[in-house]
Design a protein around this motif. Structure first.
Motif, mmCIF file in Angstrom:
data_model
loop_
_atom_site.group_PDB
_atom_site.id
_atom_site.type_symbol
_atom_site.label_atom_id
_atom_site.label_comp_id
_atom_site.label_asym_id
_atom_site.label_seq_id
_atom_site.Cartn_x
_atom_site.Cartn_y
_atom_site.Cartn_z
ATOM 1 N N ALA A 121 22.670 -5.229 12.915
ATOM 2 C CA ALA A 121 23.338 -6.308 13.931
ATOM 3 C C ALA A 121 22.465 -7.665 13.612
ATOM 4 O O ALA A 121 22.096 -8.260 14.453
ATOM 5 C CB ALA A 121 23.408 -6.164 15.389
ATOM 6 N N LEU A 122 22.040 -8.134 12.304
ATOM 7 C CA LEU A 122 21.267 -9.196 12.048
ATOM 8 C C LEU A 122 22.168 -10.233 12.306
ATOM 9 O O LEU A 122 23.657 -10.236 11.850
ATOM 10 C CB LEU A 122 20.670 -9.168 10.680
ATOM 11 C CG LEU A 122 19.732 -8.014 10.475
ATOM 12 C CD1 LEU A 122 19.295 -8.100 8.834
ATOM 13 C CD2 LEU A 122 18.616 -8.202 11.198
ATOM 14 N N PHE A 123 21.860 -11.451 12.915
ATOM 15 C CA PHE A 123 22.705 -12.681 13.210
ATOM 16 C C PHE A 123 23.034 -13.254 11.450
ATOM 17 O O PHE A 123 22.202 -13.839 10.838
ATOM 18 C CB PHE A 123 22.024 -13.581 13.773
ATOM 19 C CG PHE A 123 21.662 -13.121 15.179
ATOM 20 C CD1 PHE A 123 22.616 -12.079 16.001
ATOM 21 C CD2 PHE A 123 20.437 -13.275 15.618
ATOM 22 C CE1 PHE A 123 22.159 -11.718 17.089
ATOM 23 C CE2 PHE A 123 19.989 -12.621 16.949
ATOM 24 C CZ PHE A 123 20.739 -11.919 17.401
ATOM 25 N N PRO A 124 24.378 -13.103 11.447
ATOM 26 C CA PRO A 124 24.605 -13.472 9.911
ATOM 27 C C PRO A 124 24.395 -14.941 9.554
ATOM 28 O O PRO A 124 24.315 -15.467 8.407
ATOM 29 C CB PRO A 124 26.024 -13.175 9.609
ATOM 30 C CG PRO A 124 26.456 -13.279 11.004
ATOM 31 C CD PRO A 124 25.311 -12.984 11.833
ATOM 32 N N HIS A 125 24.313 -15.964 10.529
ATOM 33 C CA HIS A 125 24.261 -17.412 10.273
ATOM 34 C C HIS A 125 22.790 -17.879 10.452
ATOM 35 O O HIS A 125 22.658 -19.057 10.245
ATOM 36 C CB HIS A 125 25.222 -18.058 11.131
ATOM 37 C CG HIS A 125 24.830 -17.915 12.679
ATOM 38 N ND1 HIS A 125 24.956 -16.591 13.145
ATOM 39 C CD2 HIS A 125 24.226 -18.678 13.660
ATOM 40 C CE1 HIS A 125 24.610 -16.523 14.436
ATOM 41 N NE2 HIS A 125 24.078 -17.993 14.933
ATOM 42 N N MET A 126 21.984 -16.842 10.618
ATOM 43 C CA MET A 126 20.633 -17.583 10.910
ATOM 44 C C MET A 126 19.573 -16.965 9.762
ATOM 45 O O MET A 126 19.865 -15.737 9.013
ATOM 46 C CB MET A 126 19.852 -16.795 12.129
ATOM 47 C CG MET A 126 20.756 -17.501 13.352
ATOM 48 S SD MET A 126 19.701 -16.863 14.656
ATOM 49 C CE MET A 126 20.847 -17.421 16.137
ATOM 50 N N SER A 127 18.670 -17.812 9.260
ATOM 51 C CA SER A 127 17.707 -17.160 8.159
ATOM 52 C C SER A 127 17.037 -15.829 8.705
ATOM 53 O O SER A 127 17.020 -15.585 9.909
ATOM 54 C CB SER A 127 16.740 -18.226 7.891
ATOM 55 O OG SER A 127 15.872 -18.259 8.773
ATOM 56 N N GLU A 181 14.583 -17.214 11.355
ATOM 57 C CA GLU A 181 15.223 -17.370 12.833
ATOM 58 C C GLU A 181 15.588 -16.212 13.430
ATOM 59 O O GLU A 181 15.400 -16.306 14.819
ATOM 60 C CB GLU A 181 16.378 -18.338 12.426
ATOM 61 C CG GLU A 181 16.065 -19.686 12.109
ATOM 62 C CD GLU A 181 17.290 -20.475 11.317
ATOM 63 O OE1 GLU A 181 17.721 -21.795 11.738
ATOM 64 O OE2 GLU A 181 18.070 -19.790 10.915
ATOM 65 N N LEU A 232 19.377 -15.632 3.921
ATOM 66 C CA LEU A 232 20.324 -15.126 4.885
ATOM 67 C C LEU A 232 20.261 -13.679 4.897
ATOM 68 O O LEU A 232 20.364 -13.067 3.795
ATOM 69 C CB LEU A 232 21.650 -15.781 4.717
ATOM 70 C CG LEU A 232 21.835 -17.283 5.148
ATOM 71 C CD1 LEU A 232 23.153 -17.873 4.511
ATOM 72 C CD2 LEU A 232 21.540 -17.443 6.533
#
Ligand SMILES: Nc1ncnc2c1ncn2[C@@H]1O[C@H](COP(=O)(O)OP(=O)(O)O)[C@@H](O)[C@H]1O
Ligand SMILES: [Mg+2]
Lengths: 307, 267, 351
Positions: free
Chosen positions: C86-92, C95, C131
């Motif tokens: 569940a890594l945030f796909p829009h953040m590096s 981040e 990303l």
């Protein structure tokens, strides 16, 4: 719709490769002759001279664009100043369409989210319910809305019966009515693509955000909205573009003061007051606006893919 | 504690959304059964305006318009679907070829150009080539803008069908035509039906383009209704609207069922 | 040693289905604790109750003595490494790792510095600006780990974090995880269905089945002294035989084996009668006279071991493992062998 269907790199093992040309000829002919050619011709017409009973004379001139942007006085002999009449109509159309898009988003996003988070069975029911209006004739929907909100219509009657107002609200023929009409016309166009995006959304991302100390609304802003952004943008395009050129809502629900691009163009092709080159020029300007919006959208999409 | 799917107020918004979408339709449906001649007062339940649609003074006009609408929708949707089937096979089974992305843009063009612009351009074109506006011009215009609506579900379906089925058929001595008719076409059928239904309803719905290219004396249901509404909303319009509403609901249900069946045969 | 998490008679129902039937366990501070059990036994559910994604239906969960019912997940000093990351796909990557600190109001410079240190710890400093989609599965897994550790939680929850990785990576990550846990001193609650993973990393293991905790203990405890058929069968390979117990005294049972031989063995059962006995296949030797007699049906070559698929004279299937040494005398299929039970080979189960 726009760019939704990227042709997959599928192979040649089925033998259709040899007959691609014949298979595509009908498409090329129909759209090429009956849409591309007409649009090009329309561009040409916008530079022709108008004829009085409708139609054109084949003399090239910039008169239509001149009339659109500049005012040279009643007899055309004064120094040109900017003509605001049509720019104002375009400007009104743009902000009406933008506002309708915003309101559709404010109502449509929570609705789409709510539907996408129902259990499978109730979700199908909700989805069915929001899809039905999408399939109902737009003219009929607009007429129905007019019937509902007109001066002595059921809305005013019930509000008065409830004692909320004493005099009927003068809704019809106002900007508000047009706005309501646009919103009502294109709301399903917002809900469906946003729903499709939320349905694909991985809710574990929200849980991860909550786990990392983000509150519900911070999660919405920081995680959910950025992740479902492609669906939101698609919905906004699907509402904004048809709103910009809308004809029915402003024509049936608005009045003289709420004139929008669609009515302006329509008027140029009605009977003897018409002015075909001017109508063609206005249509060209509208199409240019839409192309700008779509290009920005395509840019944003490819940029999103590159990330 | 509520789960991460829950946001306070979203239920209210969804309900509001449904109310907004349905209130006008429900009100008009209700009033179509109004026994009174006035649209403002309720005169008891009655079928009179439905009878009026079929036998009243406007009946011939509406009947002719309905006939035009339905025949145009059937012809336009059928033609557009056939064109779209051929196009989708070429686009998805044809491998890479020159002009593919241009063709893709061309197919989607009717969706990008605002309706009013298409209407103006088509009118100008027909008048320039000296074609008298009427049934034929409406039909041509409808076929053109129905193509992408038929194409989208058909192509989506075709994309989900693996090539191995056809290859297996070819391996078992089927010709290309036989493999298409016996394997690919049946598998594509849910997409084709969806495409047809969508094109049909889009054609039936169209007002703006039809209004430009119909010529004098020619009416489809939307233009006839629009003409009447300009004189004020009469009860018989509400009866017609309700019937068209019923047709739309029937169509959504049909396309829903088609999709359900389609999902069962997904590869 | 203080108690980090105290789970008291937790019941979790989804409508009419019960996922947890009164689970009680207590996890010490700084412990590497593993929930082990087959898929669907309720491990994830228990973890989600601790993290706060689910409410418990009955019972309570205490975190360092405080009842955390009613506390939203964003108010619990517990972080999770999600199964699919569940890594945030829009953040590096950076981040992502800094997100928890940002939510806690840590300043940009501080959180960037700390996230950078976390990335160093998981050997991903070079990938800070990528990303998540541009990372391999193993790298994503380590980002998820760094992200959950960055806010310095009191307890770290890991839901099958290694299951999506290939074997080599999984083995390397086991060591890395264990080292990280020792370095940080954070209590780890680790969920897995892989017994080898559980046995190699954990201080203690809770074996779960069908929403119940079957046994809690160290790796050695649950392997050598399983309490019931489920645990004996789930952990390692075993032979389960139905036996008659003559007498139980002082934790030692006197048991009559199929075939009539009588042995004594440690027991989890307390009453005489019909019970099951677990016999580990590697604790057997082939001898002239034995406790059991079997006919060899098939010999399977496993590299380090040889597995004999045999059948007792009384009809039960029976497995034997022999070390693949040059001295091993391998009986031919069809031959009859006598089996001697070594010390600790057999254990009487409670059911
Ligand atoms: N949201 C839910 N609704 C209904 N049943 C659920 C839900 N989540 C889990 N369950 C059920 O609870 C049981 C335990 O599931 P889970 O905790 O995911 O098992 P594990 O993680 O050990 O594989 C399963 O039988 C599962 O079907
Ligand atoms: Mg699980």
């Amino acid at each position: 719709m726009a760019g939704g269907m990227t042709p997959a790199p599928q192979g040649n093992g089925t033998g259709y490769r040899a007959i691609v040309g014949p298979l595509l000829i009908p498409t090329w002919v129909m759209i090429g002759i009956f849409l591309v050619l007409p649009v090009l011709l329309m561009a040409v017409y916008s530079f022709l001279t108008k004829e009085f009973r409708g139609g054109v004379v084949w003399d090239f001139t910039l008169a239509a664009y001149d009339q659109f942007f500049l005012n040279r006085g009643l007899f055309g002999d004064e120094p040109p100043v900017i003509e605001w009449t049509y720019i104002t109509i375009f400007w009104r159309s743009i902000w009406q369409a933008a506002l309708a898009t915003l309101i559709c988003l404010i109502v449509g996003f929570p609705t789409a989210w709510f539907i996408a988070t129902r259990p499978a069975r109730t979700r199908a029911v909700w989805l069915f319910l929001v899809t039905v209006p999408y399939w109902v004739n737009l003219l009929i929907r607009t007429v129905s809305l007019k019937f509902l909100i007109r001066e002595n219509g059921p809305l005013n009657e019930s509000l008065m019966a409830l004692g909320l107002i004493t005099d009927p609200l003068p809704l019809v023929n106002t900007n508000l009515a047009v706005q309501l009409g646009l919103f009502y016309s294109y709301l399903p166009f917002m809900v469906l693509p946003v729903y499709a995006a939320v349905e694909r959304y991985n809710f574990a991302l929200s849980e991860a955000a909550a786990d990392l100390y983000a509150s519900r609304w911070v999660t919405l802003r920081e995680i959910v909205l950025p992740v479902v952004k492609p669906g939101i943008i698609a919905g906004c395009i699907l509402v904004f573009v048809p709103s910009l050129g809308a004809f029915l809502a402003p024509d049936l629900l608005g009045g003289a003061k709420t004139f929008m691009i669609g009515s302006l163009i329509d008027e140029q092709f009605r009977g003897s007051q018409g002015n075909w080159p001017f109508g063609a020029a206005a249509a060209m300007i509208l199409m240019t606006l839409v192309l700008i919006v779509l290009t920005v959208y395509a840019r944003a999409q490819t940029k999103g893919d590159a990330r | 504690m509520k789960g991460v799917r829950h946001y306070p107020g979203f239920l209210a918004m969804a309900v509001a959304c449904l109310v907004i979408l349905y209130a006008p339709l429900i009100v008009v449906t209700g009033y179509s059964f109004n026994g009174s001649t006035s649209i403002t007062t309720w005169g008891g339940f009655s079928w009179r305006w439905y009878a009026d649609v079929f036998t009243g003074p406007d009946a011939p006009r509406f009947k002719a318009a309905a006939w035009n609408s339905i025949t145009i929708a059937i012809l336009a949707a059928t033609t557009a679907t056939a064109i779209a089937v051929a196009a989708s096979v070429a686009m998805i089974r044809g491998g890479r070829f020159k002009g593919k992305s241009a063709t893709f843009a061309l197919i989607n063009l009717p969706l990008m150009v605002p309706e009013i612009v298409t209407a103006v351009a088509t009118l100008i074109f027909f008048s320039a080539i000296g074609l008298t506006t009427g049934y034929m011009t409406i039909l041509i215009a409808h076929i053109t803008f129905c193509i992408p609506f038929a194409y989208l579900p058909i192509a989506a379906r075709l994309q989900g069908i693996e090539e191995t089925y056809e290859q297996a058929a070819r391996d078992l001595y089927a010709t290309r035509a036989q493999a298409f008719r016996l394997i690919l076409l049946p598998l594509m059928m849910p997409g084709i039906l969806s495409g047809f239904l969508l094109a049909f309803i889009i054609s039936l719905d169209d007002f703006i383009i039809t209004n430009f290219v119909k010529g004098a004396g020619m009416e489809t249901l939307p233009t006839a209704i629009f003409g009447s509404v300009k004189q004020g909303i009469k009860p018989n319009i509400m009866a017609i609207s309700t019937m068209m509403l019923a047709v739309s609901v029937l169509f959504v249900t049909l396309s829903y069922l088609v999709n359900r069946i389609g999902q069962r045969t997904r590869s | 040693m203080s108690t980090a998490i105290d789970i008291r008679s937790v019941v979790k129902r989804y409508g009419t289905a019960t996922a947890l039937h009164g689970v009680s366990l207590s996890i010490a501070d700084n412990e590497f604790f593993t929930l082990l059990g087959p898929s669907g036994c309720g491990k994830t559910t228990l973890l989600r109750c601790i993290a706060g994604f689910e409410d418990v239906t009955e019972g309570e969960i205490r975190l360092f003595g405080q009842n955390i019912a009613g506390l939203d997940p964003n108010h619990r000093p517990v972080n999770t490494v999600f199964q699919q990351y569940a890594l945030f796909p829009h953040m590096s990557v950076l981040e992502n790792v800094a997100f928890g600190l940002k939510m806690k109001g840590v300043s940009l410079s501080d959180r960037t510095a700390r996230a950078g240190r976390m990335l160093e710890m998981v050997h991903l400093s070079a990938f800070a600006d990528r990303l998540p989609a541009q990372l391999s599965g193993g790298q994503q897994q380590r980002v998820a780990l760094a992200r959950a550790l960055a806010p310095e939680p009191k307890v770290l929850l890991l839901d099958e974090p290694l299951s999506a990785l290939d074997l080599k990576l999984r083995q390397a990550m086991r060591v890395e995880l264990k080292t990280l846990q020792e370095q940080t001193g954070i209590t780890f609650i680790f969920v897995t269905h892989d017994q080898e993973e559980a046995l190699t990393m954990s201080d203690r293991i809770a074996v779960m089945s069908q929403g119940r905790v079957q046994q809690i203990g160290t790796a050695r405890d649950i392997y050598e002294a399983p309490v019931n058929r489920f645990v004996a069968d789930f952990i390692g390979e075993t032979n389960l035989l139905e036996v008659t117990v003559d007498r139980i005294e002082g934790g030692i049972a006197r048991v009559t084996l199929p075939g009539g031989h009588t042995i004594t063995c440690p027991t989890a059962a307390t009453t005489p009668g019909k019970h099951h006995i677990s016999i580990r296949p590697e604790r057997l030797s082939i001898s002239a006279a034995g406790d059991l007699t079997a006919t060899v049906e098939r010999v399977v070559y496993l590299g380090t071991d040889l597995q004999l698929l045999a059948r007792l004279t009384t009809g039960e299937e029976f497995h034997i493992r022999l070390q693949n040494s040059a001295r091993a005398q391998v009986p031919a299929p069809g031959s009859t062998v006598a089996l001697h039970l070594e010390e600790g080979a057999a254990r009487l189960l409670a059911d």
